[in-house]
Design a protein around this motif. Structure first.
Motif, PDB file in Angstrom:
ATOM      1  N   GLY A 188     -55.761 -40.381  30.486  1.00 35.85           N
ATOM      2  CA  GLY A 188     -54.445 -39.775  30.302  1.00 35.85           C
ATOM      3  C   GLY A 188     -54.280 -38.531  31.161  1.00 35.85           C
ATOM      4  O   GLY A 188     -53.221 -38.306  31.768  1.00 35.85           O
ATOM      5  N   GLU A 189     -55.332 -37.707  31.223  1.00 39.04           N
ATOM      6  CA  GLU A 189     -55.284 -36.504  32.067  1.00 39.04           C
ATOM      7  C   GLU A 189     -55.147 -36.875  33.542  1.00 39.04           C
ATOM      8  O   GLU A 189     -54.357 -36.271  34.276  1.00 39.04           O
ATOM      9  CB  GLU A 189     -56.547 -35.671  31.853  1.00 39.04           C
ATOM     10  N   ALA A 190     -55.931 -37.866  33.964  1.00 37.10           N
ATOM     11  CA  ALA A 190     -55.869 -38.294  35.362  1.00 37.10           C
ATOM     12  C   ALA A 190     -54.499 -38.888  35.686  1.00 37.10           C
ATOM     13  O   ALA A 190     -53.949 -38.676  36.776  1.00 37.10           O
ATOM     14  CB  ALA A 190     -56.974 -39.321  35.641  1.00 37.10           C
ATOM     15  N   ARG A 191     -53.925 -39.616  34.743  1.00 34.03           N
ATOM     16  CA  ARG A 191     -52.599 -40.218  34.940  1.00 34.03           C
ATOM     17  C   ARG A 191     -51.527 -39.134  35.107  1.00 34.03           C
ATOM     18  O   ARG A 191     -50.638 -39.242  35.969  1.00 34.03           O
ATOM     19  CB  ARG A 191     -52.277 -41.114  33.758  1.00 34.03           C
ATOM     20  N   THR A 192     -51.611 -38.091  34.289  1.00 37.82           N
ATOM     21  CA  THR A 192     -50.646 -36.987  34.385  1.00 37.82           C
ATOM     22  C   THR A 192     -50.737 -36.310  35.745  1.00 37.82           C
ATOM     23  O   THR A 192     -49.716 -35.998  36.376  1.00 37.82           O
ATOM     24  CB  THR A 192     -50.907 -35.955  33.268  1.00 37.82           C
ATOM     25  N   GLU A 193     -51.964 -36.077  36.217  1.00 38.23           N
ATOM     26  CA  GLU A 193     -52.158 -35.458  37.528  1.00 38.23           C
ATOM     27  C   GLU A 193     -51.611 -36.343  38.643  1.00 38.23           C
ATOM     28  O   GLU A 193     -51.018 -35.857  39.615  1.00 38.23           O
ATOM     29  CB  GLU A 193     -53.645 -35.181  37.755  1.00 38.23           C
ATOM     30  N   ALA A 194     -51.810 -37.662  38.508  1.00 38.21           N
ATOM     31  CA  ALA A 194     -51.350 -38.594  39.543  1.00 38.21           C
ATOM     32  C   ALA A 194     -49.828 -38.602  39.645  1.00 38.21           C
ATOM     33  O   ALA A 194     -49.251 -38.573  40.739  1.00 38.21           O
ATOM     34  CB  ALA A 194     -51.872 -39.996  39.243  1.00 38.21           C
ATOM     35  N   VAL A 195     -49.146 -38.641  38.500  1.00 37.61           N
ATOM     36  CA  VAL A 195     -47.679 -38.647  38.498  1.00 37.61           C
ATOM     37  C   VAL A 195     -47.139 -37.320  39.039  1.00 37.61           C
ATOM     38  O   VAL A 195     -46.151 -37.288  39.792  1.00 37.61           O
ATOM     39  CB  VAL A 195     -47.147 -38.910  37.075  1.00 37.61           C
ATOM     40  N   LYS A 196     -47.783 -36.227  38.671  1.00 40.70           N
ATOM     41  CA  LYS A 196     -47.366 -34.911  39.167  1.00 40.70           C
ATOM     42  C   LYS A 196     -47.456 -34.857  40.689  1.00 40.70           C
ATOM     43  O   LYS A 196     -46.542 -34.367  41.366  1.00 40.70           O
ATOM     44  CB  LYS A 196     -48.242 -33.824  38.541  1.00 40.70           C
ATOM     45  N   GLU A 197     -48.558 -35.371  41.229  1.00 36.24           N
ATOM     46  CA  GLU A 197     -48.726 -35.368  42.684  1.00 36.24           C
ATOM     47  C   GLU A 197     -47.681 -36.258  43.358  1.00 36.24           C
ATOM     48  O   GLU A 197     -47.126 -35.904  44.413  1.00 36.24           O
ATOM     49  CB  GLU A 197     -50.131 -35.863  43.052  1.00 36.24           C
ATOM     50  N   ALA A 198     -47.391 -37.424  42.763  1.00 35.41           N
ATOM     51  CA  ALA A 198     -46.392 -38.328  43.335  1.00 35.41           C
ATOM     52  C   ALA A 198     -45.009 -37.667  43.372  1.00 35.41           C
ATOM     53  O   ALA A 198     -44.276 -37.774  44.363  1.00 35.41           O
ATOM     54  CB  ALA A 198     -46.347 -39.627  42.535  1.00 35.41           C
ATOM     55  N   LYS A 199     -44.642 -36.961  42.300  1.00 36.34           N
ATOM     56  CA  LYS A 199     -43.342 -36.286  42.260  1.00 36.34           C
ATOM     57  C   LYS A 199     -43.259 -35.178  43.320  1.00 36.34           C
ATOM     58  O   LYS A 199     -42.225 -35.019  43.985  1.00 36.34           O
ATOM     59  CB  LYS A 199     -43.105 -35.687  40.869  1.00 36.34           C
ATOM     60  N   GLN A 200     -44.343 -34.436  43.483  1.00 28.59           N
ATOM     61  CA  GLN A 200     -44.356 -33.370  44.483  1.00 28.59           C
ATOM     62  C   GLN A 200     -44.191 -33.946  45.891  1.00 28.59           C
ATOM     63  O   GLN A 200     -43.461 -33.394  46.722  1.00 28.59           O
ATOM     64  CB  GLN A 200     -45.650 -32.570  44.373  1.00 28.59           C
ATOM     65  N   LYS A 201     -44.864 -35.066  46.149  1.00 31.45           N
ATOM     66  CA  LYS A 201     -44.728 -35.708  47.459  1.00 31.45           C
ATOM     67  C   LYS A 201     -43.288 -36.168  47.691  1.00 31.45           C
ATOM     68  O   LYS A 201     -42.712 -35.972  48.765  1.00 31.45           O
ATOM     69  CB  LYS A 201     -45.673 -36.915  47.556  1.00 31.45           C
ATOM     70  N   ALA A 202     -42.711 -36.798  46.665  1.00 29.16           N
ATOM     71  CA  ALA A 202     -41.351 -37.317  46.799  1.00 29.16           C
ATOM     72  C   ALA A 202     -40.352 -36.193  47.034  1.00 29.16           C
ATOM     73  O   ALA A 202     -39.446 -36.300  47.871  1.00 29.16           O
ATOM     74  CB  ALA A 202     -40.987 -38.112  45.546  1.00 29.16           C
ATOM     75  N   GLU A 203     -40.492 -35.089  46.297  1.00 32.21           N
ATOM     76  CA  GLU A 203     -39.581 -33.949  46.459  1.00 32.21           C
ATOM     77  C   GLU A 203     -39.704 -33.350  47.853  1.00 32.21           C
ATOM     78  O   GLU A 203     -38.706 -32.968  48.469  1.00 32.21           O
ATOM     79  CB  GLU A 203     -39.870 -32.899  45.388  1.00 32.21           C
ATOM     80  N   GLY A 204     -40.938 -33.271  48.358  1.00 31.34           N
ATOM     81  CA  GLY A 204     -41.143 -32.737  49.701  1.00 31.34           C
ATOM     82  C   GLY A 204     -40.522 -33.613  50.768  1.00 31.34           C
ATOM     83  O   GLY A 204     -39.875 -33.136  51.703  1.00 31.34           O
ATOM     84  N   LEU A 205     -40.694 -34.918  50.642  1.00 27.77           N
ATOM     85  CA  LEU A 205     -40.125 -35.849  51.616  1.00 27.77           C
ATOM     86  C   LEU A 205     -38.596 -35.845  51.560  1.00 27.77           C
ATOM     87  O   LEU A 205     -37.923 -35.864  52.593  1.00 27.77           O
ATOM     88  CB  LEU A 205     -40.648 -37.258  51.339  1.00 27.77           C
ATOM     89  N   ALA A 206     -38.062 -35.813  50.341  1.00 27.56           N
ATOM     90  CA  ALA A 206     -36.606 -35.801  50.198  1.00 27.56           C
ATOM     91  C   ALA A 206     -36.002 -34.541  50.797  1.00 27.56           C
ATOM     92  O   ALA A 206     -34.965 -34.581  51.470  1.00 27.56           O
ATOM     93  CB  ALA A 206     -36.239 -35.922  48.718  1.00 27.56           C
ATOM     94  N   SER A 207     -36.651 -33.402  50.559  1.00 22.40           N
ATOM     95  CA  SER A 207     -36.163 -32.138  51.121  1.00 22.40           C
ATOM     96  C   SER A 207     -36.192 -32.165  52.640  1.00 22.40           C
ATOM     97  O   SER A 207     -35.246 -31.726  53.303  1.00 22.40           O
ATOM     98  CB  SER A 207     -37.010 -30.982  50.580  1.00 22.40           C
ATOM     99  N   ALA A 208     -37.284 -32.694  53.200  1.00 21.63           N
ATOM    100  CA  ALA A 208     -37.410 -32.745  54.658  1.00 21.63           C
ATOM    101  C   ALA A 208     -36.377 -33.683  55.275  1.00 21.63           C
ATOM    102  O   ALA A 208     -35.897 -33.451  56.391  1.00 21.63           O
ATOM    103  CB  ALA A 208     -38.823 -33.194  55.035  1.00 21.63           C
ATOM    104  N   ALA A 209     -36.009 -34.744  54.555  1.00 21.31           N
ATOM    105  CA  ALA A 209     -35.060 -35.728  55.084  1.00 21.31           C
ATOM    106  C   ALA A 209     -33.618 -35.376  54.763  1.00 21.31           C
ATOM    107  O   ALA A 209     -32.688 -36.049  55.225  1.00 21.31           O
ATOM    108  CB  ALA A 209     -35.381 -37.108  54.521  1.00 21.31           C
ATOM    109  N   GLY A 210     -33.411 -34.344  53.950  1.00 17.73           N
ATOM    110  CA  GLY A 210     -32.062 -33.937  53.616  1.00 17.73           C
ATOM    111  C   GLY A 210     -31.367 -34.842  52.625  1.00 17.73           C
ATOM    112  O   GLY A 210     -30.138 -34.977  52.654  1.00 17.73           O
TER     113      GLY A 210
END
Length: 264
Positions: A188-210
């Motif tokens: 469960g802890e590892a799953r939470t960390e994985a989802v958190k990292e995925a969201k951070q990646k998505a937000e970064g890519l979306a911001s860069a792409a406008g």
């Protein structure tokens, strides 16, 4: 006068087009009109990985007794008696009976092909006799194997030593595991960390792409939690050998998630 002609000209053009369409419609003709539509764009898919390390709290020891002899009944009695002594000794060490599991009990005949005893193959298959020779049973091999769970790591070495003293002449390996409750918590802890990292990646890519992220469309995961294993060979004949200090180390639980986001 020129301005009046200019104002009349667009009206004349519109009227001409209207009359043209009426003629085509009355004749049952169709104009080659095409409609272009665009599907919604593909979602943004990102991966995230979470890792959590934990010290194993269960040791699984593989033990076995094997004997051969010409009289099957005598061999079975000997193996059964040694097995009883072995299980009793393990219980005295504090091993719960439910943690001592019999995994196999096998009886194999040994054959004589006229040129000596030919044992079975490693897979237990009979070896074909030489041409012209009729095989005869010269003896029997009886074996029994156990999986023993040891929850107190300080007793692992005692289990190995006591087992060989009580006749165990097959000791396969010591595998370290984590109990189910701890495993589920750590996953469960590892799953939470994985989802958190995925969201951070998505937000970064979306911001860069406008662009901006919408709702999550799909999410999937894969798990990986290999257990460290220490191998130990106790030899044959139940002769005790020097027992190494066995330490469990750490087991790492890894969860990788793939998340699809709607793009707005």
């Amino acid at each position: 006068m020129d301005s009046e002609k200019f104002l009349k000209h667009p009206l004349t053009l519109i009227a001409s087009i209207f009359i043209f369409l009426l003629i085509f419609n009355s004749l049952g003709l169709k104009l080659p009109i095409s409609v272009i539509s665009q599907d919604r764009g593909a979602p943004l898919v990102v991966d995230g990985t979470g890792k959590v390390a934990v010290v194993p709290d269960i040791a699984k020891v593989t033990l076995g007794i094997e004997e051969t002899g010409t009289n099957l009944l005598n061999v079975q009695k000997s193996v059964n008696q040694k097995s009883k002594d072995l299980v009793d000794a393990l219980k005295k060490l504090g091993i719960d009976e439910k943690d001592i599991k019999t995994t196999s009990y096998n009886i194999y005949p040994e054959y004589n092909y006229g040129g000596g005893v030919v044992p079975l193959s490693s897979a237990g298959a009979e070896i074909a006799p030489a041409p012209g020779r009729i095989p005869t049973i010269s003896g029997y091999r009886v074996s029994i194997a156990y999986d023993v769970k040891v929850k107190d790591f300080e007793k692992v070495n005692d289990v190995l030593t006591t087992s060989t003293q009580k006749g165990a002449n097959i000791v396969g390996n010591v595998a370290f595991e984590v109990n189910e409750d701890t495993k589920n918590d750590k996953l469960g802890e590892a799953r939470t960390e994985a989802v958190k990292e995925a969201k951070q990646k998505a937000e970064g890519l979306a911001s860069a792409a406008g662009v901006s992220l919408g709702k999550i469309l799909n999410i999937s995961e894969s798990q990986e939690f290999p257990s460290p294993v220490a191998f130990r060979d106790a030899g044959v004949g139940g002769v005790p050998v020097p027992t190494p200090e066995i330490t469990p180390g750490e087991t790492e639980f890894t969860v990788t998630v793939s998340v699809s986001f709607e793009i707005r």
